[in-house]
Design a protein around this motif. Structure first.
Motif, short mmCIF file in Angstrom:
data_model
loop_
_atom_site.label_atom_id
_atom_site.label_comp_id
_atom_site.label_asym_id
_atom_site.label_seq_id
_atom_site.Cartn_x
_atom_site.Cartn_y
_atom_site.Cartn_z
N GLU A 110 1.05 -0.76 -4.88
CA GLU A 110 -0.23 -0.04 -4.89
C GLU A 110 0.02 1.45 -5.01
O GLU A 110 0.98 1.99 -4.41
CB GLU A 110 -1.00 -0.33 -3.59
CG GLU A 110 -2.46 0.09 -3.63
CD GLU A 110 -2.80 1.48 -3.10
OE1 GLU A 110 -3.96 1.91 -3.26
OE2 GLU A 110 -1.91 2.14 -2.52
N HIS A 159 0.83 -1.20 0.00
CA HIS A 159 0.00 0.00 0.00
C HIS A 159 0.87 1.26 0.00
O HIS A 159 1.58 1.54 0.97
CB HIS A 159 -0.87 -0.04 1.27
CG HIS A 159 -1.82 1.09 1.41
ND1 HIS A 159 -1.70 2.04 2.41
CD2 HIS A 159 -2.92 1.43 0.70
CE1 HIS A 159 -2.70 2.90 2.32
NE2 HIS A 159 -3.45 2.56 1.29
N ASP A 165 -1.99 5.56 -5.89
CA ASP A 165 -3.16 6.41 -6.14
C ASP A 165 -2.77 7.34 -7.27
O ASP A 165 -1.77 8.05 -7.18
CB ASP A 165 -3.47 7.23 -4.88
CG ASP A 165 -3.62 6.34 -3.66
OD1 ASP A 165 -4.64 5.66 -3.55
OD2 ASP A 165 -2.69 6.32 -2.83
N HIS A 202 -1.46 10.20 -2.90
CA HIS A 202 -2.71 9.85 -2.22
C HIS A 202 -3.60 11.07 -1.97
O HIS A 202 -4.75 11.11 -2.39
CB HIS A 202 -2.44 9.15 -0.89
CG HIS A 202 -3.72 8.83 -0.16
ND1 HIS A 202 -4.28 9.68 0.76
CD2 HIS A 202 -4.56 7.79 -0.28
CE1 HIS A 202 -5.41 9.15 1.19
NE2 HIS A 202 -5.60 8.01 0.59
N GLN A 243 -8.50 -0.13 -9.30
CA GLN A 243 -9.35 -0.03 -8.10
C GLN A 243 -9.90 1.38 -7.98
O GLN A 243 -9.22 2.36 -8.31
CB GLN A 243 -8.55 -0.39 -6.84
CG GLN A 243 -7.16 0.17 -6.86
CD GLN A 243 -6.53 0.42 -5.50
OE1 GLN A 243 -7.18 0.38 -4.47
NE2 GLN A 243 -5.25 0.74 -5.50
N PHE A 281 -13.06 3.75 -5.46
CA PHE A 281 -14.23 3.85 -4.58
C PHE A 281 -15.45 4.33 -5.36
O PHE A 281 -16.57 4.28 -4.85
CB PHE A 281 -13.97 4.89 -3.47
CG PHE A 281 -13.13 4.41 -2.33
CD1 PHE A 281 -13.68 3.64 -1.32
CD2 PHE A 281 -11.80 4.75 -2.23
CE1 PHE A 281 -12.92 3.21 -0.24
CE2 PHE A 281 -11.02 4.33 -1.16
CZ PHE A 281 -11.57 3.55 -0.16
O1 G3P Z 1 -6.72 1.52 -2.28
C1 G3P Z 1 -7.00 0.79 -1.14
C2 G3P Z 1 -6.76 1.70 -0.05
O2 G3P Z 1 -5.57 2.33 -0.43
C3 G3P Z 1 -7.86 2.68 0.06
O3 G3P Z 1 -7.53 3.63 0.92
O4 G3P Z 1 -7.27 5.99 1.19
O5 G3P Z 1 -5.31 4.53 1.37
O6 G3P Z 1 -6.30 4.97 -0.83
P1 G3P Z 1 -6.56 4.83 0.62
#
Ligand code: G3P
Ligand code: CA
Length: 379
Positions: free
Chosen positions: A79, A52, A81, A94, A219, A221
């Motif tokens: 992972e 993450h 963003d 993020h 991925q 939301f």
């Molecule tokens: O993408 C899964 C997880 O990372 C979601 O939470 O806010 O850390 O992107 P966030």
């Protein structure tokens, strides 16, 4: 919705092999491993170690050392963003502002609270994305983290491709409503870099996820973004991230943290329940119908903390996903006690800031120490 933005990472066995064996045995005994067969069918590793924001417990999130460390430790996925600069470059970040993870307050004091998409790449590259970590986590600080840069998607892909381990990319479209067309931009970039067709296999004994059909997992939301991702990249696995409340899955209480009067977020989220099984099933059905091969639910953690949210990994919930052919990757779990408890509920891997710990839990620890990896990587 800006659901992801309210979450920030927080800090944190020899029993790893034993624990993972025990989990595997318990799961086999009770027939709780439907996700393993589903993962094989989809072409993603099982159980999955999703680093993450990279190995972000040990290095500044979404930077070179964070992703390099995750790759070298043996994580299955890097992972990230994804957002877009004012001049149209996809970058890995993020938060929607630069305040928390850069020195923007010093470099552009008047613009410190401005959204990311009001900055060009050249402006963003002037920022220091590492020193904040040294201040926030002195016990994990390294002088070499000072002055790190925010990375473009291209640069993250370079890191994924550069080592003997060949991890996959687990890419979130962050605040996608703010970046119209980002799904198609993402497709173009992944296509250009050769990630939408089969990639060469890693040498034997190394992480080989980039060679698998699930080399990229997309991925989000946001339902509209999932629809656009499905339109742009119908053959690439997708995961719908799940959140309870705030316009997402309906809660039984109808309360939000803001108007609840509660002091502790983790306790508030843990106290919230899904309105009904039918409500949860409707989200599962929607995800499946719109191309998701999996879900990314929140989890409540034993010791609370700012990564502890509502419990959306109850066995009946995981079963609903599995019954529809979808795998389950909860976020964001860092401690062995939670790896064990949540694994026993029937999930198929984790988003974790501590890839080193999850790899131990799954019985495949890195042979090399993090210190050694960081030093030989120039950190
Ligand atoms: O993408 C899964 C997880 O990372 C979601 O939470 O806010 O850390 O992107 P966030
Ligand atoms: Ca994310």
């Amino acid at each position: 919705m800006l659901k992801g933005l309210s979450r920030t990472i927080s800090g944190a066995a020899i029993a790893g092999v034993l624990l993972s064996s025990a989990v595997a045995l318990a799961a086999a005994d009770t027939g709780k491993e439907p996700g393993r067969a589903l993962a094989a069918k989809i072409g993603v590793p099982w159980p999955a170690v999703i680093a993450h924001r990279g190995a972000s417990f040990n290095a500044p999130e979404e930077t070179v050392p964070s992703y390099t460390l995750a790759r070298e430790l043996g994580a299955d996925y890097l992972e990230m963003d994804i957002q877009r600069t004012k001049d149209g470059v996809l970058i890995a970040l993020h938060d929607n502002t630069l305040e928390r993870t850069t020195n923007i307050a010093e470099v552009y004091p008047q613009r410190a609270k401005d959204p990311l998409n009001t900055f060009t790449l050249e402006e963003i590259k002037r920022l220091d994305a590492g020193s904040w970590f040294n201040k926030a986590y002195p016990d994990r600080a390294r002088a070499t983290y000072a002055g790190l840069k925010i990375l473009t998607l291209d640069e993250v892909i370079d890191i994924a491709e550069r080592g003997k381990n060949k991890p996959g990319l687990y890419i979130e479209t962050k605040v996608p409503a703010q970046f119209p067309g980002i799904e198609e931009d993402l497709k173009k970039k992944l296509d250009q870099r050769g990630w939408l067709t089969q990639r060469p296999a890693a040498e034997k004994g190394y992480v080989n996820v980039a060679h698998m059909p699930g080399r990229v997992v997309l991925q989000t939301f946001e339902k509209p973004s999932l629809e656009l991702l499905q339109k742009s990249m119908p053959d690439t696995p997708k995961v719908l991230l799940l959140w309870l409340g705030d316009g997402s899955i309906e809660t039984a209480s109808g309360k939000t943290f803001k108007d609840s009067g509660a002091k502790d977020k983790a306790s508030f989220y843990a106290s919230q329940q899904v309105k009904s099984k039918e409500e949860f099933a409707a989200w599962m059905d929607w995800a499946k119908a719109h191309g998701a091969v999996g879900t990314g639910p929140s989890a409540a953690l034993k010791n609370g903390g700012d990564q502890s949210y509502s419990d959306l990994v109850q066995p009946w919930m995981n079963k609903m996903a599995h019954d529809r052919g979808m795998i389950v990757h909860p976020y964001t779990v860092d401690d062995a006690v939670d790896f064990k408890a949540i694994s026993e509920q029937g999930v198929d891997g984790f988003f974790t800031n501590r890839a080193s710990e999850l790899l131990k839990f799954y019985g495949r620890p890195s042979k090399e120490s993090m210190d050694s990896i960081l030093k030989r990587s120039g950190f």
